[in-house]
Each structure stands twice: as C-alpha cells, then as structure tokens.
Design a protein around this motif. Structure first.
Motif, PDB file in Angstrom:
ATOM      1  N   ASP A   1      37.291  64.329 -26.417  1.00  0.00           N
ATOM      2  CA  ASP A   1      37.128  65.064 -25.013  1.00  0.00           C
ATOM      3  C   ASP A   1      36.809  64.137 -23.872  1.00  0.00           C
ATOM      4  OD1 ASP A   1      36.902  67.511 -26.377  1.00  0.00           O
ATOM      5  OD2 ASP A   1      34.825  67.096 -26.848  1.00  0.00           O
ATOM      6  N   GLU A   2      36.619  62.810 -24.395  1.00  0.00           N
ATOM      7  CA  GLU A   2      36.691  61.935 -23.129  1.00  0.00           C
ATOM      8  C   GLU A   2      37.236  60.613 -23.827  1.00  0.00           C
ATOM      9  OE1 GLU A   2      32.647  61.267 -21.741  1.00  0.00           O
ATOM     10  OE2 GLU A   2      32.348  63.622 -21.230  1.00  0.00           O
TER      11      GLU A   2
ATOM     12  N   ARG B   1      43.232  63.874 -24.785  1.00  0.00           N
ATOM     13  CA  ARG B   1      42.301  65.007 -24.634  1.00  0.00           C
ATOM     14  C   ARG B   1      42.700  66.274 -25.044  1.00  0.00           C
ATOM     15  NH1 ARG B   1      42.556  66.490 -19.289  1.00  0.00           N
ATOM     16  NH2 ARG B   1      43.224  64.357 -18.754  1.00  0.00           N
TER      17      ARG B   1
END
Length: 672
Positions: free
Chosen positions: A623-624, A601
């Motif tokens: 990001d995820e 991340r």
C-alpha cells in the motif's frame, strides 16, 4: 428526412469492367464455359466481390452516414437479440458469437464485428431460387470457404428481399456447447481427423420460406450432448437474423434499391481510400519477413510449428500490401490447422486487417476505423501449396485452429513492426478454452467451458491492457452464474501479478483464477502459449506464459498440459488457471520510477519483479511502497553494463523458445 436523401443517386456512364446495378442472378459469368476454381479446389460458380453501381456513381454523403449507422444498428440489434434469447453460457454469457451484414455481391458491409462468409451459401443455393423466410445453415470447415474454423462454430444466413429479389444477407455464427465428437465440447485436443470433432454439416436450407426443417434439427440435436441448449441457441440465431433481414428490408423500402446500393459502394470505397491514405502510407515500400510459432498440436511432442509472413508493401495501384505465407510449416497431425486459402483468403484479410489499425495517427482514430470489405482490394494473399497449416488437406482436424489464426495476428504485427521501427504493439493474449465437466448435484451431465482473456501487448505510447479478450465483446463467465449452476466455488479471480512483460510500456496482465471442485470432475483445456510467451519488442520482454495447476497446495499438486481432454480433478481440489501476460514494449530500464511505484501499489508488479525486471529497489508495503532512487540508479547502471556485453534481438520470445529451438535464444528473423 430531407427529400434529397430519397433521390440522392446520380448514375454516370459505366466504365469498362464496372458492374451493373441490376439484379443479375448468381451464376457462371457470361462467356465462361466452366466455373473457375478457387484455391481450395471448390467451384466458384457465383458472382462475388463486384461493385453494385458503376464506377463514379455519386450519392448524398448524409445518406451514406444514415445507411452506415443503420447497418451498425441492425448488426447490434441482431447480436443483442441473440444474447438475450440464447441458452448456452458460451453464447449468452461469454458472447462468443458474431453477426454481420453483407450485400448481394457477398461483401461485408459492417465493421463493428466480424463474421463468417456468405460465399458457401450462394455457391450451393442460387440466389434466384431463394425465398423470403429462408434460413441457411452450415458448419463444415472445408466447405465454408474459410469462414468457419472449427465445427462448434455454427453459422446461419438469411437473405434480405426487396420487391421479390435478394438485395443483402444477414448472418450470425457462434461457438456452441457441443456438436458431438470424441469429447464433451467437440474439441478433442488429440484429434487426427475432422471425423473425431463432431457433426459436420455442409450448407443446407434449415428453414424453407419460414418453416423450420425439423428433421435436420433433430439430426443435429441428436448428435449433441447438450441438445436443449443447441436447439435454443439455433432458434435464437435464426430468429434474430430473420428480424435483422426485416430491418434491412425497411431500409431498402424507405430509400429505394439504387440509392441504398450506391451508399453500400460509397461505404466500402471510403474504407479502401482511408486505409490506403492513413494506414498503408505509414509502411515504407519494401519487403519484410518474420515468423512465429504454435508450440504443440496435441499429437506430436511440442515443437515449433512455423507461421511465416513475407510482407511486401508496394505503391502500385495507389498502394497495397502482399502477404505471402510461404515458409509456413506442413499441416499438423493434431487439430491446429486452419483452412485459409479459400476465395483468395477473403476471410483472413478481414481477420488480420484490424492489426493494421495500430498505424493510425492516434488511438482515438484507430477506434474509428472499421474493417469491412473495403480493405480486401488493398491486400493480396499468396498461399503455399496444399498440405500446410494454412492449406490443410481434408480431413485434417481443425478444432484448435486458434493456435494458427490468432498467431497470425501477432506475425503480421511483428513483420509490420520491423518496417516501422517497432511502432506496433507487442504480442497479445490468445484464445484459450478451459473448463470442467462431469455430473452435477442432481446427477445430470454438465459442461462448463469459458474463454478467459489475458494481457495485450505494450504499445509505443502506453501499457498493454489487462485481462482483455482478443475477440471483441467476449468476456469470462460471471462467478455468480457459474457457482449457482455448476458444482464448484470460485475462490479467487484477479490479476496474475508479474505476468505482463517488462518494458518501458509494460505488457497487460493475465487472469489468475482458483476453482475449488465440490464433486469429482474432469478438466479440459485447449490452449497454447504454455511454453512460448507473448513476445516483447524493441527491448521489451516477453510476458509470462499460460499455466494450469491442479490440487494447488495438495499432495498431488501438478501442472497439467495446456492441451487436455479429461484431466481428473477430485472433490475438494483447487484448479489454478493463470492466463498469458502481454509482451512489453521498449527498454524496461527506461520505465520511470513513479510508474513502477504505481505498479507496486496496484499489485501488478511484485517487489522482486520490480528489482529483477525494472532495476528498481523498493521497500515498504504494497500500500505504501518507497523507491530507493540512489540504489535503483546504481542497479540500473549495472544491468545496462551487463546487457551491453551481449547484442539484443529486436524481439524477445522468452525462455521457452530455447527449449523448442535447440537452445537458440532468438530466430534469424528476430534481428533488424
């Protein structure tokens, strides 16, 4: 202030061999017909290293704290004055300079920073003949008693006076833009002698009773490609040290010489006892051996230039260590040599001792431990005969000596790690100088050079730090400054993904910097760890090495050698610099999934890197990210099974080692 602080000294009866608290001038010791010779062959006809007060002298502990705090404050004030009044980017912005405070026995009193040595000044200029307002100067590597490593490090020293006598010294030295020599910046990567490296100045009196020696200054600036910045930097350093000398004189005036000198002894005694009790006691008695290597010297083809330490811990004299450098390679043809065998290795002792702080009970305690002259009695150094990397013979070149003295930090960490079951950091970043030079927009000569940091090694309790500098307080040049002053644009400056060595505790990441040139220029680099990597320990993997690519994405894209004087770069081309990642600590397959997910991340580890280095299967976006626990468990089981087929050494040097070691993947000393 309490009155007791001003009358805090109790003189006890001197013991045999105790130094007097008087003010004997420097000189040949009584009863000695001739001055003794130090290991480097220069006369050592001066008193140094002794106590200022008799053994057993006591002093108010509150006053000791006051004096110690004042010394640190004065040292910081000197460095702040230099940074605010100097001119060159290396001094003002990169902070590649240091100040130090020493007593009249030449012992370093402060531990916030490190400094050179006062020894060569007192050797050549008797203390009794010094005057208030004197400023001494030198940069001669071979006459510096080991305190100056290469010619760009210019050193100024100012004596401190109380009632007409020298009672201490304030010193500063820093890396200056240019002091002459074969290439801009005075660091020719292929130098074969010191004569190619610039102007070499033995100890001289640069200011006499407050009056600058304009002739000497003119000689130095005439030999520099950057005369204005050299003159301004020297003026800043001289003025700051003179200011520091006045501050220290005020301390002596307030409390008296006997009281202050008793406090000096107490400060150093406390350091000695603290390191003996809290640090050396963690090393089991015994003898341990390890070695590491510089990879090239700029002249010969890349090969292993060995730096070996045999460490012996003994409980004799309350506990001490012996560092024996026997087995270190012969001096190199190129400029990676370091003059370490002066004054019993006094400079190297203080240079290497910070590594030992990693044995402190907690990181917080480690940060509290200063390194001053108090560590010197705890370390004995034994050097091989003349003609090695650490005992070079004049006029061997030395401008890239960081390849040796910085590697020695890692060698000491490694040999101690063998003694304490790995509870030392993995290998850290090393200094490398990169830069460009040419003509600016107005047709004037310019030189931009900086010291980009890299990753520190993983520790047994935490990951390594990203993009740090091994030299305290030093830093990279601000983009806003460089773009406004030099003809290039910094298009990217960030973390080098996957550069940190994998481990239970990951190595710190290095930098990735992209510079687009606006005018034709020449690129320069003084760097190692481009073949060899920062090693991992106790199952940790090596970090990614240093790399420079020119014309990234263009028709002439190429990786350039880490030692380069004048690699051509055309206007519009991009230079990509990737600095070293620190080594990992511990088995990377033991790193918790949530920590790997966090690295994904944060962009410190790629999805491919997570799979190959940590056995972690993940999907999703940066990001995820989403870790597939079942798939990861299965992959880790496969990787463990495959690994059990081949015994693993205690240290991982990375794939570059085999290239220089005839295919061997580990050295004999890498096993425990």
């Amino acid at each position: 202030m309490c009155l007791s602080c001003q009358t805090a000294v109790t003189k006890l009866a001197p013991q045999d061999g105790a130094a007097s608290s008087g003010s004997e001038p420097s000189g040949i010791r009584p009863g000695s017909a001739e001055p003794p010779a130090n290991p480097a062959g220069l006369p050592t006809a001066y008193e140094h290293g002794n106590r200022l007060t008799p053994e057993g002298t006591t002093v108010d502990p509150i006053l000791v704290e006051i004096v110690e705090g004042t010394l640190a404050s004065v040292e910081m004030e000197v460095e702040t004055a230099i940074s605010r009044t100097s001119r060159s980017p290396m001094i003002r912005d990169a902070h590649d300079f240091r100040a130090g405070i020493h007593d009249r026995q030449l012992r370093k009193l402060t531990g916030r920073s490190y400094s050179a040595l006062v020894h060569p000044i007192v050797r050549d200029f008797p203390v009794a003949e010094m005057n208030e307002g004197d400023v001494f100067f030198h940069n001669d590597v071979y006459e510096s008693e080991g305190g100056i490593g290469h010619l760009p490090d210019l050193c100024v020293t100012v004596p401190v006076f109380h009632l007409g006598e020298v009672v201490a010294f304030v010193q500063a030295f820093g890396h200056h833009d240019d002091i002459g020599g074969a290439v801009p910046g005075s660091m020719p990567s292929n130098a074969r002698s010191v004569f190619e490296e610039g102007l070499s100045v033995p100890p001289i009196k640069l200011w006499d009773s407050g009056v600058p020696n304009k002739s000497a200054l003119r000689i130095m600036t005439r030999n520099s490609r950057m005369p204005d910045s050299l003159a301004a930097d020297l003026d800043a350093e001289c003025s700051a040290c003179l200011m520091g000398a006045r501050r220290l004189a005020e301390l002596f005036e307030r409390y008296g010489r006997d009281t202050i000198e008793a406090a000096f002894d107490a400060i150093l005694d406390r350091t000695t006892e603290t390191y003996r009790r809290e640090i050396l006691s963690k090393i089991p008695d015994g003898t341990y051996v390890w070695e590491d290597y510089a990879e090239h010297d700029g002249v010969d083809q890349p090969r292993l230039h060995t730096q070996r330490i045999t460490l012996t811990k003994t409980s004799d004299d309350g506990g001490r260590i012996i560092i024996d450098f026997t087995g270190t390679s012969p001096q190199a043809k190129g400029p990676i040599n370091h003059c370490g065998d002066y004054v019993g290795g006094n400079f190297l002792k203080k240079w290497l001792a910070p590594i030992l702080r990693n044995l402190a009970d907690t990181p917080e305690r480690m940060a509290e431990l200063d390194v001053n002259e108090g560590i010197v009695p705890l370390i004995e150094m034994r050097f091989p005969p003349k003609g090695t990397l650490l005992t070079p013979i004049y006029p061997a070149p030395t401008n890239a000596r960081t390849f040796v003295i910085l590697r020695l930090l890692g060698v000491l960490a490694g040999v101690v790690a063998k003694a304490v079951d790995g509870k030392m950091p993995a290998d850290q970043e090393t200094i490398r100088y990169t830069g460009v030079y040419g003509k600016d927009r107005d047709g004037n000569d310019y030189l931009m050079r900086e010291v980009l940091g890299g990753g520190s090694g993983g520790r047994y309790y935490a990951d390594g730090e990203d993009t740090i500098h091994v030299v305290p307080d030093s830093r990279n040049l601000p983009t806003e400054f460089t773009e406004s002053r030099f003809p290039f644009i910094v298009e990217r400056l960030g973390l080098a993904v996957d550069s940190g060595g994998a481990g239970r505790h990951r190595g710190g990441l290095g930098y990735e910097k992209h510079i687009r040139m606006l005018r034709d220029a020449s690129f320069m680099s003084i760097a190692d760890r481009s073949i060899l990597s920062c090693w991992g320990v106790k199952g940790g993997k090596a970090g990614r090495p240093f790399e420079v690519t020119i014309d990234v994405g263009g028709p002439t894209e190429r990786v350039v050698d880490a030692l380069a004087n004048d690699e051509p770069v055309r206007a519009g081309q991009v230079i990509r610099i990737r600095t070293t990642g620190g080594g990992g600590w511990g088995d990377p397959l033991e790193r918790p999934y949530d920590e790997v997910e966090r690295d994904l991340r944060w962009g410190k580890v790629s999805f491919d890197g997570a799979r190959s280095d940590y056995g972690v299967v993940a999907a999703g976006t940066k990001d995820e990210p989403v870790v597939d626990v079942a798939a990861s468990d299965g992959l880790r089981a496969q990787l463990r099974a495959a690994r059990e087929m081949t015994p693993q050494p205690f240290f991982d040097r990375g794939p570059g080692y085999a290239r220089l070691a005839s295919g061997a993947t580990a050295a004999e000393v890498d096993w425990v």
